[in-house]
Design an enzyme around this catalytic site. Sequence first.
Site, PDB file in Angstrom:
ATOM      1  N   ASN A 132      46.838  80.886  65.477  1.00 17.82           N
ATOM      2  CA  ASN A 132      48.252  80.947  65.834  1.00 17.82           C
ATOM      3  C   ASN A 132      48.689  82.336  66.329  1.00 17.82           C
ATOM      4  O   ASN A 132      48.532  83.326  65.626  1.00 17.82           O
ATOM      5  CB  ASN A 132      49.090  80.558  64.598  1.00 17.82           C
ATOM      6  CG  ASN A 132      50.471  80.088  64.955  1.00 17.82           C
ATOM      7  OD1 ASN A 132      50.836  80.028  66.124  1.00 17.82           O
ATOM      8  ND2 ASN A 132      51.256  79.727  63.940  1.00 17.82           N
TER       9      ASN A 132
ATOM     10  N   HIS B 158      44.516  74.830  53.583  1.00 12.68           N
ATOM     11  CA  HIS B 158      45.628  75.020  54.518  1.00 12.68           C
ATOM     12  C   HIS B 158      45.672  73.816  55.473  1.00 12.68           C
ATOM     13  O   HIS B 158      44.634  73.389  55.964  1.00 12.68           O
ATOM     14  CB  HIS B 158      45.305  76.303  55.295  1.00 12.68           C
ATOM     15  CG  HIS B 158      46.385  76.835  56.158  1.00 12.68           C
ATOM     16  ND1 HIS B 158      46.109  77.668  57.217  1.00 12.68           N
ATOM     17  CD2 HIS B 158      47.732  76.689  56.136  1.00 12.68           C
ATOM     18  CE1 HIS B 158      47.243  78.017  57.799  1.00 12.68           C
ATOM     19  NE2 HIS B 158      48.246  77.448  57.164  1.00 12.68           N
TER      20      HIS B 158
ATOM     21  N   HIS C 122      56.119  69.458  52.843  1.00 12.29           N
ATOM     22  CA  HIS C 122      57.012  70.625  52.785  1.00 12.29           C
ATOM     23  C   HIS C 122      58.461  70.213  52.705  1.00 12.29           C
ATOM     24  O   HIS C 122      58.996  69.655  53.662  1.00 12.29           O
ATOM     25  CB  HIS C 122      56.893  71.421  54.075  1.00 12.29           C
ATOM     26  CG  HIS C 122      55.686  72.266  54.140  1.00 12.29           C
ATOM     27  ND1 HIS C 122      55.655  73.440  54.835  1.00 12.29           N
ATOM     28  CD2 HIS C 122      54.464  72.117  53.607  1.00 12.29           C
ATOM     29  CE1 HIS C 122      54.449  73.975  54.727  1.00 12.29           C
ATOM     30  NE2 HIS C 122      53.713  73.184  53.995  1.00 12.29           N
TER      31      HIS C 122
ATOM     32  N   ASP D 281      55.253  78.658  48.138  1.00  7.96           N
ATOM     33  CA  ASP D 281      54.489  79.648  48.907  1.00  7.96           C
ATOM     34  C   ASP D 281      55.269  80.959  48.932  1.00  7.96           C
ATOM     35  O   ASP D 281      56.383  81.023  49.474  1.00  7.96           O
ATOM     36  CB  ASP D 281      54.292  79.121  50.337  1.00  7.96           C
ATOM     37  CG  ASP D 281      53.310  79.959  51.143  1.00  7.96           C
ATOM     38  OD1 ASP D 281      52.928  81.047  50.676  1.00  7.96           O
ATOM     39  OD2 ASP D 281      52.924  79.501  52.243  1.00  7.96           O
TER      40      ASP D 281
ATOM     41  N   GLU E  87      51.537  80.186  45.743  1.00  7.65           N
ATOM     42  CA  GLU E  87      50.592  80.474  46.834  1.00  7.65           C
ATOM     43  C   GLU E  87      50.791  81.880  47.378  1.00  7.65           C
ATOM     44  O   GLU E  87      51.935  82.335  47.526  1.00  7.65           O
ATOM     45  CB  GLU E  87      50.839  79.428  47.927  1.00  7.65           C
ATOM     46  CG  GLU E  87      50.051  79.654  49.186  1.00  7.65           C
ATOM     47  CD  GLU E  87      50.377  78.582  50.223  1.00  7.65           C
ATOM     48  OE1 GLU E  87      50.800  77.472  49.849  1.00  7.65           O
ATOM     49  OE2 GLU E  87      50.217  78.869  51.418  1.00  7.65           O
TER      50      GLU E  87
ATOM     51  N   ASP F 113      50.017  74.355  62.775  1.00  7.93           N
ATOM     52  CA  ASP F 113      49.254  75.104  63.782  1.00  7.93           C
ATOM     53  C   ASP F 113      47.736  74.897  63.666  1.00  7.93           C
ATOM     54  O   ASP F 113      46.978  75.544  64.387  1.00  7.93           O
ATOM     55  CB  ASP F 113      49.606  76.595  63.734  1.00  7.93           C
ATOM     56  CG  ASP F 113      49.578  77.185  62.332  1.00  7.93           C
ATOM     57  OD1 ASP F 113      50.477  76.842  61.529  1.00  7.93           O
ATOM     58  OD2 ASP F 113      48.675  77.966  62.042  1.00  7.93           O
TER      59      ASP F 113
ATOM     60  N   ARG G 192      55.915  70.893  48.302  1.00  2.00           N
ATOM     61  CA  ARG G 192      56.136  72.340  48.293  1.00  2.00           C
ATOM     62  C   ARG G 192      57.612  72.588  48.535  1.00  2.00           C
ATOM     63  O   ARG G 192      58.194  71.967  49.437  1.00  2.00           O
ATOM     64  CB  ARG G 192      55.266  72.951  49.389  1.00  2.00           C
ATOM     65  CG  ARG G 192      55.549  74.392  49.684  1.00  2.00           C
ATOM     66  CD  ARG G 192      54.757  74.867  50.891  1.00  2.00           C
ATOM     67  NE  ARG G 192      55.662  75.368  51.887  1.00  2.00           N
ATOM     68  CZ  ARG G 192      55.359  76.282  52.816  1.00  2.00           C
ATOM     69  NH1 ARG G 192      54.117  76.759  52.884  1.00  2.00           N
ATOM     70  NH2 ARG G 192      56.237  76.694  53.678  1.00  2.00           N
TER      71      ARG G 192
ATOM     72  N   GLU H 214      47.077  70.427  51.917  1.00  6.00           N
ATOM     73  CA  GLU H 214      48.383  70.569  52.570  1.00  6.00           C
ATOM     74  C   GLU H 214      48.433  69.626  53.774  1.00  6.00           C
ATOM     75  O   GLU H 214      47.458  69.501  54.518  1.00  6.00           O
ATOM     76  CB  GLU H 214      48.576  72.007  53.043  1.00  6.00           C
ATOM     77  CG  GLU H 214      49.912  72.252  53.712  1.00  6.00           C
ATOM     78  CD  GLU H 214      50.087  73.701  54.167  1.00  6.00           C
ATOM     79  OE1 GLU H 214      49.073  74.381  54.394  1.00  6.00           O
ATOM     80  OE2 GLU H 214      51.240  74.127  54.293  1.00  6.00           O
TER      81      GLU H 214
ATOM     82  N   TYR I 128      61.087  82.882  55.254  1.00  2.00           N
ATOM     83  CA  TYR I 128      59.835  82.165  55.495  1.00  2.00           C
ATOM     84  C   TYR I 128      59.920  80.762  54.858  1.00  2.00           C
ATOM     85  O   TYR I 128      60.388  80.609  53.733  1.00  2.00           O
ATOM     86  CB  TYR I 128      58.609  82.902  54.892  1.00  2.00           C
ATOM     87  CG  TYR I 128      57.467  81.942  54.847  1.00  2.00           C
ATOM     88  CD1 TYR I 128      56.760  81.645  56.008  1.00  2.00           C
ATOM     89  CD2 TYR I 128      57.186  81.206  53.688  1.00  2.00           C
ATOM     90  CE1 TYR I 128      55.794  80.660  56.022  1.00  2.00           C
ATOM     91  CE2 TYR I 128      56.213  80.222  53.695  1.00  2.00           C
ATOM     92  CZ  TYR I 128      55.529  79.957  54.866  1.00  2.00           C
ATOM     93  OH  TYR I 128      54.597  78.968  54.888  1.00  2.00           O
TER      94      TYR I 128
HETATM   95  C1  GCO Z   1      51.241  77.382  54.930  1.00  2.00           C
HETATM   96  C2  GCO Z   1      51.318  78.603  55.760  1.00  2.00           C
HETATM   97  C3  GCO Z   1      51.893  78.468  57.117  1.00  2.00           C
HETATM   98  C4  GCO Z   1      51.569  79.730  57.902  1.00  2.00           C
HETATM   99  C5  GCO Z   1      51.199  79.391  59.293  1.00  2.00           C
HETATM  100  C6  GCO Z   1      50.834  80.626  60.090  1.00  2.00           C
HETATM  101  O1  GCO Z   1      51.171  77.540  53.725  1.00  2.00           O
HETATM  102  O2  GCO Z   1      51.225  76.309  55.494  1.00  2.00           O
HETATM  103  O3  GCO Z   1      51.726  79.718  55.043  1.00  2.00           O
HETATM  104  O4  GCO Z   1      53.271  78.201  57.082  1.00  2.00           O
HETATM  105  O5  GCO Z   1      52.621  80.628  57.885  1.00  2.00           O
HETATM  106  O6  GCO Z   1      50.141  78.493  59.254  1.00  2.00           O
HETATM  107  O7  GCO Z   1      50.244  80.287  61.288  1.00  2.00           O
HETATM  108 MG    MG Z   2      50.920  79.461  53.098  1.00  2.00          MG
END
Ligand code: GCO
Ligand code: MG
Length: 402
Positions: A37, A312, A122, A210, A236, A316, A147, A339, A159
């Site tokens: 990404n 993960h 999420h 997270d 996380e 992305d 999450r 996830e 974030y």
């Molecule tokens: C997650 C991640 C994403 C990242 C992203 C960056 O836990 O899914 O933290 O939100 O920020 O994948 O490219």
């Molecule tokens: Mg993360």
Amino acid sequence: MKITDAKVIVTSPGRNFVTLKITTSDGVTGIGDATLNGRELAVASYLRDHVCPLLIGRDPARIEDTWQYLYRGAYWRRGPVTMTAIAAVDTALWDIKGKVAGLPVYQLLGGRSREGVTVYGHANGETIPEVLDEVARYVDLGYRAVRVQCGVPGLDATYGVGKDKMFYEPAETSRPSEATWSTERYLRVVPELFAAVRDRFGYDLHVLHDIHHRLTPIEAGRLGSTLEEYAPFWLEDPVPAELQEGFRLIRQHTKAPIAVGEVFNSIWDCEQLIREQLIDYIRATVVHAGGITHLRRIFDLAALHHVRTGSHGATDLSPVCMSAALHLDIAVPNFGIQEYMRHTEATDEVFPHGYHYADGYLHPSEEPGLGVDIDEKLAARYPYEPAYLPVNRLMDGSMHHW
Ligand code: GCO
Ligand code: MG
């Protein structure tokens, strides 16, 4: 059988994806995700200019030897660009091996260890009531794990809180935007969020959060101990993980389970974290950690030390990565959770896939290989768009971790 072609496809059906497609002399094809990404073209060039020419004429069946050739043989080891490129080759070769064998890849990894892959979605919102409504949406869809992320009062952007629901897309097609950060304000709101979620949904639902690398170990220890009464499934990325021994301090101060690893590229990024049992879940995934071959190595090390997997699976990472991750998830003994951020319709059309969601679980495809493809004609309709992840500053303007 020999590799006769290796090509890189860059497409942007809503967001950028890089895909490697390998073709053999028997006409079998395999694909691998190569998306990093905000740095997509660096991997595309690494593959096109340096790796693809070396693949021509090689035996596609020699997955381990090809991995070692690209890792050991390059002299310059590790790093996200190199390891993402190696991952793409490795994933494509597993896809080919499965197709040649007539078996889904998970069968080549030892077969099923479970009936389905537990996933988390999420739930995010500016305010706590908004997050609760999103959690309810996931519960209605049958999710067993969610999450939760909410806005921090007084900060303009946080974030994990986005305009989209069901997935979270932080990259922007512009120069990186600049967010501001206040640890003090953040530490005040998260316990309120957890209290509200437990109050409304009780304790059967797994609730994850997270921190996205924002805290110091002692701050993370304090947050973890405050949240213990709400039984978080995991916290996380509490701190940036370059200093692996820093996690000892977190452990001394909280029993909250710790998950880390989405930015890790190799087993050496987490060797101490795993060996000293400083974490509970390892979040490395196929595309950024050297492919199925290397991730399996990380998961096996983790299994020896009571660490479970929690890969993960953000928007992305393309459906090619998700397909590969699911074959590992269904097979490894120490699977924890996966996830699952959904992709846009346009992305799903470009990458037709056989995995599906039902009742809180994802199920890998039963097709030979990975069970995912790329529609190249459609992909060509979505040209690359420059995009960046945001950056983060403290209130006084100092750069902070995003
Ligand atoms: C997650 C991640 C994403 C990242 C992203 C960056 O836990 O899914 O933290 O939100 O920020 O994948 O490219
Ligand atoms: Mg993360």
